[in-house]
Design an enzyme around this catalytic site. Structure first.
Site, PDB file in Angstrom:
ATOM      1  N   HIS A 217       0.816  -1.211   0.000  1.00 17.17           N
ATOM      2  CA  HIS A 217       0.000   0.000   0.000  1.00 17.17           C
ATOM      3  C   HIS A 217       0.850   1.263   0.000  1.00 17.17           C
ATOM      4  CE1 HIS A 217      -4.264  -1.484   0.904  1.00 17.17           C
ATOM      5  NE2 HIS A 217      -3.546  -2.527   0.517  1.00 17.17           N
ATOM      6  N   SER A 221       0.259  -1.060  -6.250  1.00 15.37           N
ATOM      7  CA  SER A 221       0.268  -2.331  -6.969  1.00 15.37           C
ATOM      8  C   SER A 221       0.877  -2.175  -8.353  1.00 15.37           C
ATOM      9  CB  SER A 221      -1.156  -2.875  -7.112  1.00 15.37           C
ATOM     10  OG  SER A 221      -1.713  -3.174  -5.855  1.00 15.37           O
ATOM     11  N   LYS A 245     -14.542  -8.459  -8.057  1.00 15.99           N
ATOM     12  CA  LYS A 245     -13.731  -9.345  -8.900  1.00 15.99           C
ATOM     13  C   LYS A 245     -13.071 -10.435  -8.052  1.00 15.99           C
ATOM     14  CE  LYS A 245     -10.781  -8.992 -12.936  1.00 15.99           C
ATOM     15  NZ  LYS A 245     -10.177  -8.060 -13.897  1.00 15.99           N
ATOM     16  N   ASP A 246     -12.597 -10.061  -6.858  1.00 14.22           N
ATOM     17  CA  ASP A 246     -12.033 -11.057  -5.947  1.00 14.22           C
ATOM     18  C   ASP A 246     -13.090 -12.071  -5.510  1.00 14.22           C
ATOM     19  OD1 ASP A 246      -9.494 -10.033  -6.049  1.00 14.22           O
ATOM     20  OD2 ASP A 246      -9.624  -8.915  -4.166  1.00 14.22           O
ATOM     21  N   GLU A 289       5.802 -33.971   0.450  1.00  8.96           N
ATOM     22  CA  GLU A 289       4.546 -33.551  -0.170  1.00  8.96           C
ATOM     23  C   GLU A 289       4.821 -32.972  -1.549  1.00  8.96           C
ATOM     24  OE1 GLU A 289       1.831 -34.694   0.948  1.00  8.96           O
ATOM     25  OE2 GLU A 289       0.905 -33.254   2.299  1.00  8.96           O
TER      26      GLU A 289
END
Length: 424
Positions: A217, A221, A245-246, A289
């Site tokens: 922030h 971005s 959108k998320d 894994e």
């Protein structure tokens, strides 16, 4: 309003009363409501939010599982079986937690891939990227320790093999192994230490995530074009545009998660872990894994133990210095055709490492892993530095808004765009 109180803009009297004394709602509104974000995010930008959701799921399910788990070599396996059979919805908690680890790594791997493709590690976001790598390392440590807790065959022997790797370091190696074990073999002190750290590290991850978001922030971005916003016409508020959108990405995420949990809960696990740990019986093929397999392949690519360990740790350490290895002034590979080809090969190479890491240490898998390891390191140490000097990037767009409109996007909001459009 009394002197010294924060002036809250919220209309709800309860929220305004709280916010004037502790401005949490104002902060959330500033950071997640009106926060200006580039208007051209694609769905790859969903994965940061999905990683946050994955972390919360893992912490919540882990807390409830720990209430019924016994960190003792004589009872650990049975306590996990009791969770599965006798605890109300214990099977669901365990399957969500076990498959949540896989979903967490899938999301984070895509998040890292997106950052590498679009150049999100470049100035001024170097520290943001490095904090992300720290989160990745903490995730790996947490996941490894969590894999030991069921105390099945693969848990025990995986812990034995991986902790023994530190013995390759001269002078201090044996002391590190003894400290990790809490004795002279993988036993009850080891399980207790791993359980304590597995419980603690997710909260450490949450703290580093807070720093990661704070750095994001501050610097702002990145975006698919890799160019900085040049005015209000290039940005939109985070809410409601990217919250909606998320939400779409979150629905898809939960659908995939639900399919794993309810229809194939053991698909990504190993059947040997349903056999109680037995120090007297070694499994035919010891594997970690799936999300560790690329690094396991790098480890086995070198016949020398110390060399393999250094390469494995070096493969992750390279991510820390990636901002300085790639000296190209252009961020996004959309405008770097040669870098895009090299990165496509790197992506394919990563899947090759993942595949051969799960295979026995025999031919042709050993030779394949050596070639794949060579390309992995060559990409960071040779290809990216050379391309930064030799490649001629495509011309960058004048601005985000013009690029969006040129690709058929909607009109720029007139209030925000009136002045820039007049200049144009």
């Amino acid at each position: 309003m009394s002197i010294g109180l924060h002036k809250s803009e919220f209309k709800n009297p309860v929220i305004r009363w709280v916010d004037s004394r502790l401005p949490l709602f104002t902060m959330m509104q500033k950071e997640y409501g009106t926060f200006p974000t580039p208007r051209n995010f694609n769905y790859f930008w969903n994965f940061g939010a999905l990683a946050m959701v994955s972390l919360m799921i893992m912490i919540l399910t882990g807390v409830f599982l720990s209430m019924n788990y016994t960190a003792h070599t004589g009872y650990a396996f049975d306590s996990v079986e009791r969770i599965m059979r006798d605890v109300n919805y214990g099977w669901l908690l365990r399957y969500v937690h076990a498959n949540g680890a896989s979903m967490f790594f899938i999301v984070v791997y895509i998040h890292i891939w997106r950052g590498m493709y679009y150049g999100s590690y470049k100035a001024p976001r170097e520290l943001l990227w490095m904090l992300g790598v720290v989160i990745f390392l903490l995730m790996m440590a947490t996941a490894f320790m969590g894999y030991v807790l069921p105390w099945g065959q693969m848990s025990f022997w995986g812990a034995t093999v991986i902790t023994n790797l530190f013995s390759a370091f001269p002078v201090v190696g044996s002391h590190i192994v003894t400290w990790l074990w809490g004795g002279f073999s993988v036993d009850n002190p080891t399980l207790n230490r791993f359980f304590s750290l597995h419980y603690l590290l997710p909260f450490v991850i949450a703290g580093v995530v807070f720093l990661h978001i704070a750095a994001l922030h501050i610097t702002g971005s990145n975006n698919p074009l890799g160019i900085d916003p040049k005015g209000p016409q290039d940005t939109i508020p985070f809410h409601p545009y990217y919250t909606s959108k998320d939400s779409v990405g979150l629905v898809v995420y939960f659908i995939v998660f639900a399919i794993l949990v309810f229809f194939m809960p053991n698909y990504l696990g190993h059947p040997d872990n349903y056999i109680p740990a037995n120090p007297m019986v070694t499994p035919t093929h010891i594997v970690p894994e799936w999300y560790f397999l690329p690094y396991y392949a790098i480890l086995r690519a070198v016949p020398d133990k110390l060399g393999g360990v250094l390469l494995m740790f070096g493969s992750i350490a390279l991510l820390f210095v990636l901002p300085w290895l790639d000296g190209s002034p252009v961020r996004s590979m959309r405008f770097r055709p040669l870098a895009r080809i090299a990165f496509a090969l790197f992506t394919l190479n990563f899947f090759v490492l993942l595949y051969v890491g799960g295979k026995p240490a025999e031919e042709p898998y050993v030779t394949i892993s050596r070639f794949a390891t060579a390309y992995y390191f060559a990409y960071f140490l040779v290809i990216l530095p050379l391309l930064a000097r030799l490649e001629r990037p495509l011309p960058l767009p004048e601005s985000i808004a013009r690029a969006v409109l040129g690709r058929g996007g909607g009109p720029i909001p007139m209030a925000a765009a009136a002045k820039p459009m007049e200049k144009a």
